[in-house]
Scaffold this motif. Structure first.
Motif, PDB file in Angstrom:
ATOM      1  N   THR A  29       2.421  14.393  -9.652  1.00 25.75           N
ATOM      2  CA  THR A  29       3.629  15.620  -9.567  1.00 25.75           C
ATOM      3  C   THR A  29       3.584  16.052 -11.033  1.00 25.75           C
ATOM      4  N   LEU A  30       3.623  15.043 -11.250  1.00 26.51           N
ATOM      5  CA  LEU A  30       4.176  14.968 -12.776  1.00 26.51           C
ATOM      6  C   LEU A  30       3.041  15.889 -13.662  1.00 26.51           C
ATOM      7  N   ASN A  31       1.400  15.227 -12.921  1.00 30.03           N
ATOM      8  CA  ASN A  31       0.130  16.068 -13.319  1.00 30.03           C
ATOM      9  C   ASN A  31      -0.022  17.369 -12.858  1.00 30.03           C
ATOM     10  N   GLY A  32       1.020  17.835 -12.572  1.00 34.38           N
ATOM     11  CA  GLY A  32       0.755  18.999 -12.243  1.00 34.38           C
ATOM     12  C   GLY A  32       0.099  19.331 -11.337  1.00 34.38           C
ATOM     13  N   ASP A  33      -0.531  17.788 -10.125  1.00 33.84           N
ATOM     14  CA  ASP A  33      -1.357  18.604  -8.882  1.00 33.84           C
ATOM     15  C   ASP A  33      -0.758  18.098  -7.368  1.00 33.84           C
ATOM     16  N   LEU A  34       0.177  19.160  -7.146  1.00 37.18           N
ATOM     17  CA  LEU A  34       0.812  19.491  -5.953  1.00 37.18           C
ATOM     18  C   LEU A  34       0.363  19.072  -4.690  1.00 37.18           C
ATOM     19  N   GLU A  35      -0.798  18.967  -4.675  1.00 29.09           N
ATOM     20  CA  GLU A  35      -2.097  19.114  -3.374  1.00 29.09           C
ATOM     21  C   GLU A  35      -1.577  17.525  -2.979  1.00 29.09           C
ATOM     22  N   THR A  36      -2.392  16.835  -4.320  1.00 31.99           N
ATOM     23  CA  THR A  36      -2.776  15.698  -4.136  1.00 31.99           C
ATOM     24  C   THR A  36      -1.432  14.876  -4.064  1.00 31.99           C
ATOM     25  N   ALA A  37      -0.269  15.335  -4.655  1.00 32.48           N
ATOM     26  CA  ALA A  37       1.224  14.629  -4.505  1.00 32.48           C
ATOM     27  C   ALA A  37       0.786  14.679  -2.804  1.00 32.48           C
ATOM     28  N   GLU A  38       1.501  15.668  -2.789  1.00 26.88           N
ATOM     29  CA  GLU A  38       1.570  15.767  -1.194  1.00 26.88           C
ATOM     30  C   GLU A  38       0.922  14.878  -0.110  1.00 26.88           C
ATOM     31  N   ASP A  39      -0.021  15.200  -0.198  1.00 34.78           N
ATOM     32  CA  ASP A  39      -1.766  13.973   0.671  1.00 34.78           C
ATOM     33  C   ASP A  39      -1.147  12.173   0.500  1.00 34.78           C
ATOM     34  N   LEU A  40      -0.098  12.770  -0.929  1.00 39.12           N
ATOM     35  CA  LEU A  40      -0.475  10.832  -0.734  1.00 39.12           C
ATOM     36  C   LEU A  40       1.054  10.180  -0.764  1.00 39.12           C
ATOM     37  N   PHE A  41       1.823  11.346  -0.810  1.00 35.31           N
ATOM     38  CA  PHE A  41       3.480  11.168   0.327  1.00 35.31           C
ATOM     39  C   PHE A  41       3.515  11.294   1.433  1.00 35.31           C
ATOM     40  N   ARG A  42       3.084  12.311   2.180  1.00 37.18           N
ATOM     41  CA  ARG A  42       2.438  12.020   3.696  1.00 37.18           C
ATOM     42  C   ARG A  42       2.195  11.081   4.233  1.00 37.18           C
ATOM     43  N   GLU A  43       0.696  10.151   3.492  1.00 37.86           N
ATOM     44  CA  GLU A  43       0.042   9.449   4.035  1.00 37.86           C
ATOM     45  C   GLU A  43       0.989   7.950   4.085  1.00 37.86           C
ATOM     46  N   ALA A  44       1.650   7.741   2.797  1.00 40.80           N
ATOM     47  CA  ALA A  44       2.910   6.680   2.755  1.00 40.80           C
ATOM     48  C   ALA A  44       4.451   6.450   3.469  1.00 40.80           C
ATOM     49  N   MET A  45       4.393   8.090   3.885  1.00 39.38           N
ATOM     50  CA  MET A  45       5.501   8.064   5.088  1.00 39.38           C
ATOM     51  C   MET A  45       5.465   7.615   6.267  1.00 39.38           C
ATOM     52  N   THR A  46       3.738   7.926   6.581  1.00 37.56           N
ATOM     53  CA  THR A  46       2.961   7.355   8.128  1.00 37.56           C
ATOM     54  C   THR A  46       3.093   5.890   7.270  1.00 37.56           C
ATOM     55  N   LEU A  47       2.732   5.403   7.254  1.00 30.54           N
ATOM     56  CA  LEU A  47       2.640   4.007   6.757  1.00 30.54           C
ATOM     57  C   LEU A  47       4.022   3.884   6.711  1.00 30.54           C
ATOM     58  N   GLU A  92       1.230  -1.139   0.131  1.00 27.84           N
ATOM     59  CA  GLU A  92       0.434   0.300  -0.396  1.00 27.84           C
ATOM     60  C   GLU A  92       0.810   1.612  -0.067  1.00 27.84           C
ATOM     61  N   ALA A  93       1.546   1.243   1.033  1.00 31.08           N
ATOM     62  CA  ALA A  93       2.974   2.837   0.780  1.00 31.08           C
ATOM     63  C   ALA A  93       3.730   2.686  -0.065  1.00 31.08           C
ATOM     64  N   ARG A  94       3.611   1.692  -1.384  1.00 31.79           N
ATOM     65  CA  ARG A  94       4.688   1.522  -2.268  1.00 31.79           C
ATOM     66  C   ARG A  94       4.413   1.968  -3.521  1.00 31.79           C
ATOM     67  N   ILE A  95       2.426   1.780  -3.310  1.00 34.84           N
ATOM     68  CA  ILE A  95       1.836   2.224  -4.192  1.00 34.84           C
ATOM     69  C   ILE A  95       1.533   3.108  -4.226  1.00 34.84           C
ATOM     70  N   LEU A  96       0.821   3.814  -3.026  1.00 32.48           N
ATOM     71  CA  LEU A  96       1.071   5.177  -2.598  1.00 32.48           C
ATOM     72  C   LEU A  96       2.144   6.341  -3.147  1.00 32.48           C
ATOM     73  N   GLY A  97       3.844   5.941  -2.943  1.00 39.72           N
ATOM     74  CA  GLY A  97       3.958   6.268  -3.386  1.00 39.72           C
ATOM     75  C   GLY A  97       4.308   6.511  -4.649  1.00 39.72           C
ATOM     76  N   ILE A  98       4.477   5.877  -5.537  1.00 38.81           N
ATOM     77  CA  ILE A  98       4.128   5.815  -7.236  1.00 38.81           C
ATOM     78  C   ILE A  98       3.009   6.778  -7.802  1.00 38.81           C
ATOM     79  N   LEU A  99       1.888   7.252  -6.508  1.00 41.52           N
ATOM     80  CA  LEU A  99       0.650   7.886  -7.654  1.00 41.52           C
ATOM     81  C   LEU A  99       0.652   8.890  -6.687  1.00 41.52           C
ATOM     82  N   GLY A 100       1.923   9.371  -5.818  1.00 42.91           N
ATOM     83  CA  GLY A 100       2.134  10.673  -5.062  1.00 42.91           C
ATOM     84  C   GLY A 100       3.134  11.434  -5.914  1.00 42.91           C
TER      85      GLY A 100
END
Length: 343
Positions: A263-281, A251-259
């Motif tokens: 980022t590549l799509n320019g959706d920085l807010e979503t990217a940050e949320d995904l990275f932080r969720e992955a970091m928590t895991l 789950e954490a691995r895929i969250l990082g990929i989606l983050g």
């Protein structure tokens, strides 16, 4: 003469009457049981309503005693019970055909596939599936080693045999491996078709791990085809399966990929949320190395936003965590250069 006959009539009649009376009494009077015949049924005993029932009244009738001749004959013909010291005789051991031996470890993959087919034809279904799994393991090694002709021939044959065996799991894996082989041969369309077939087979089996692995293959293929939306769809499908299975590492691995995709799509807010969720895991799992690399992703994100001071702080925190976790020195040097803005 008539006078003489008249004198005898009276005594004869009396004797005849006495005989008839004796015979009548014998016929109407009950007789006791003798060896020549059964006794008459006795009257049941009169039991008072409140009288307790005796143990004799509740006892089962005794088993009839067998005739001596019949008992002797039964003992002579009965199959004797084995004792602990006496092993079963060969005639009493259930017969089961012997499983044919496996091919040698140096045998070609096709020999293993053929052996699985033989076992299935001989009625060894479970053994056949086990051998087919070994054959597919060898096919995976051949694909990774780029032994294309050997892998292609074995996988094509495996599809035929797995279809005869009705082994849906083996069919799914064979199609997934053929998809990987097709990708290595630059046949993207063929790979996509094999992956979709594998995904359908795994879905029919409700094999969530098989589904997740195939979603990963499809997501990477769509990413290589410059289709980020298709890639994201399959990665999110895989994420839902990892969450359902409780596989926090995946789950954490895929969250990082989606983050990174966000980022590549320019959706920085979503990217940050995904990275932080992955970091928590990753922190909960005790994975400081993965946590450090996710911190690097946040640093890059802040640099993209133009927050250079925050980016430097995050780079420093990431480098300290990675160094403590034992990251390779080459990787640390590369990240220090990135922190300092070097190309």
């Amino acid at each position: 003469m008539l006078n003489t006959l008249g004198l005898w009539i009276i005594p004869l009649a009396a004797a005849l009457g006495a005989l008839i009376g004796w015979l009548y009494s014998r016929a109407t009077t009950p007789r006791a049981a003798t060896q020549d015949g059964p006794a008459s049924s006795p009257k049941p005993p009169v039991v008072a309503p409140d009288a307790p029932i005796s143990d004799d009244a509740l006892a089962l009738p005794p088993n009839p005693t067998p005739e001596p001749e019949a008992e002797a004959e039964a003992e002579a013909t009965a199959d004797p019970e084995p004792t602990l010291e006496e092993p079963l005789s060969p005639s009493r051991i259930p017969h089961r055909p012997q499983v044919p031996p496996r091919p040698s470890t140096q045998a070609p993959i096709l020999d293993w596939v053929t052996h699985a087919e033989t076992l299935d034809s001989d009625g060894f279904a479970s053994e056949a599936r086990e051998i087919m799994a070994v054959a597919l393991d060898r096919c995976a090694t051949a694909v990774s080693s780029n032994r294309r002709p050997e892998a292609g021939d074995a996988l094509t044959r495996a599809l035929e045999v797995a279809t005869k065996m009705a082994d849906q799991g083996a069919l799914g894996r064979a199609h997934a491996l053929l998809g990987r082989l097709s990708e290595r041969m630059e046949d993207k369309d063929g790979a996509h078709e094999h992956y979709l077939t594998a995904l359908e087979l795994y879905e029919n089996l409700n094999d969530r791990r098989g589904i997740g692995a195939t979603c990963e293959l499809l997501a990477r293929l769509h990413a290589h085809l410059n289709d980020p939306e298709g890639a994201e769809a399959y990665w999110r499908y895989g994420l839902s399966l990892a969450t359902a299975l409780g596989d926090r590492k995946e789950e954490a691995r895929i969250l990082g990929i989606l983050g990174r995709l966000a980022t590549l799509n320019g959706d920085l807010e979503t990217a940050e949320d995904l990275f932080r969720e992955a970091m928590t895991l990753e922190e909960a799992l005790g994975h400081p190395l993965e946590e450090g690399f996710l911190t690097v992703e946040l640093a890059r994100l802040e640099r993209t936003r133009g927050n250079e001071d925050t980016a430097i702080l995050l780079f420093d925190a990431a480098l300290a965590r990675l160094e403590e976790a034992g990251a390779a020195s080459e990787e640390l040097d590369r990240l220090r250069g990135e922190r300092d803005g070097e190309d």
